[in-house]
Design a protein around this motif. Structure first.
Motif, short mmCIF file in Angstrom:
data_model
loop_
_atom_site.label_atom_id
_atom_site.label_comp_id
_atom_site.label_asym_id
_atom_site.label_seq_id
_atom_site.Cartn_x
_atom_site.Cartn_y
_atom_site.Cartn_z
N CYS A 1 17.88 5.62 5.06
CA CYS A 1 18.73 4.93 4.05
C CYS A 1 18.39 3.51 3.86
O CYS A 1 18.34 2.90 4.96
CB CYS A 1 20.53 5.02 4.43
SG CYS A 1 21.41 4.29 3.23
N LYS A 2 18.15 3.11 2.75
CA LYS A 2 17.75 1.77 2.72
C LYS A 2 19.12 0.90 2.75
O LYS A 2 18.74 -0.29 2.87
CB LYS A 2 17.14 1.42 1.18
CG LYS A 2 15.73 2.00 1.17
CD LYS A 2 14.92 1.47 -0.02
CE LYS A 2 13.41 1.55 0.24
NZ LYS A 2 12.75 0.72 -0.68
N ASN A 3 20.10 1.43 2.50
CA ASN A 3 21.30 0.47 2.63
C ASN A 3 21.56 0.19 4.06
O ASN A 3 21.96 -0.89 4.34
CB ASN A 3 22.54 1.07 1.90
CG ASN A 3 23.76 0.45 1.83
OD1 ASN A 3 23.74 -0.71 1.26
ND2 ASN A 3 24.73 1.07 2.42
N CYS A 4 21.69 1.42 4.88
CA CYS A 4 22.43 0.90 6.23
C CYS A 4 21.35 1.15 7.11
O CYS A 4 21.41 0.90 8.56
CB CYS A 4 23.76 1.78 6.56
SG CYS A 4 23.18 3.48 6.74
N LYS A 5 20.10 1.70 6.94
CA LYS A 5 18.83 1.59 7.79
C LYS A 5 19.05 2.89 8.60
O LYS A 5 18.26 3.20 9.65
CB LYS A 5 18.52 0.48 8.69
CG LYS A 5 18.34 -0.60 7.70
CD LYS A 5 17.41 -0.61 6.66
CE LYS A 5 17.16 -2.09 6.07
NZ LYS A 5 16.83 -1.79 4.71
N LYS A 6 19.98 3.80 8.48
CA LYS A 6 20.09 4.90 9.28
C LYS A 6 19.12 5.83 9.08
O LYS A 6 18.63 6.17 7.91
CB LYS A 6 21.32 5.64 9.25
CG LYS A 6 21.52 6.95 9.98
CD LYS A 6 22.99 7.66 9.67
CE LYS A 6 23.12 9.02 10.55
NZ LYS A 6 23.16 8.58 11.90
N CYS B 1 23.15 9.43 2.36
CA CYS B 1 23.37 9.05 3.81
C CYS B 1 24.75 9.45 4.35
O CYS B 1 25.86 9.30 3.58
CB CYS B 1 23.32 7.65 3.79
SG CYS B 1 23.34 6.87 5.33
N ASP C 1 26.35 8.33 6.81
CA ASP C 1 27.25 7.11 7.40
C ASP C 1 27.62 6.55 6.02
O ASP C 1 28.90 6.21 6.09
CB ASP C 1 26.28 6.15 7.97
CG ASP C 1 26.17 6.71 9.30
OD1 ASP C 1 26.64 7.93 9.84
OD2 ASP C 1 25.37 6.11 10.31
N CYS C 2 26.89 6.07 4.98
CA CYS C 2 27.28 5.34 4.00
C CYS C 2 27.54 5.83 2.56
O CYS C 2 28.05 5.33 1.74
CB CYS C 2 26.61 3.79 3.75
SG CYS C 2 24.99 4.37 3.15
N LYS D 1 25.13 6.24 0.45
CA LYS D 1 24.06 5.93 -0.78
C LYS D 1 23.09 6.99 -0.68
O LYS D 1 22.86 7.59 0.50
CB LYS D 1 23.74 4.62 -0.42
CG LYS D 1 24.75 3.45 -0.27
CD LYS D 1 25.37 3.25 -1.87
CE LYS D 1 26.08 2.02 -1.82
NZ LYS D 1 26.58 1.77 -2.99
N ALA E 1 19.54 8.40 -0.13
CA ALA E 1 18.34 7.89 0.94
C ALA E 1 16.96 8.42 0.43
O ALA E 1 16.88 9.31 -0.56
CB ALA E 1 18.59 8.87 2.23
#
Length: 65
Positions: free
Chosen positions: A8-13, A28, A30-31, A33, A35
């Motif tokens: 995920c570019k937003n939260c890096k998971k 993603c 988690d968030c 968004k 991925a």
């Protein structure tokens, strides 16, 4: 159905997801968004042997051999 790696570019998971096709949109966990597919890691052929020519990017690959 392939099990692919995503980041995920937003939260890096980083996570793995079972998808119907390699170009399916994946969210993603988690968030929520969208991925992007991660092309790091080893690629293996359908026989379980490591592929020497495969980059893991099916869009630019000439096919698994």
């Amino acid at each position: 159905m392939p099990l692919l790696q995503y980041v995920c570019k937003n939260c890096k998971k980083s996570f793995e997801e079972l998808v119907k096709k390699f170009d399916d949109e994946v969210k993603c966990p988690d968030c929520g968004k969208t991925a992007e597919r991660s092309y790091c890691g080893q690629m293996f052929s359908s026989t379980g042997k490591q592929s020497r020519k495969c980059s893991g990017n099916c869009k630019t690959c000439s096919g698994c051999k």
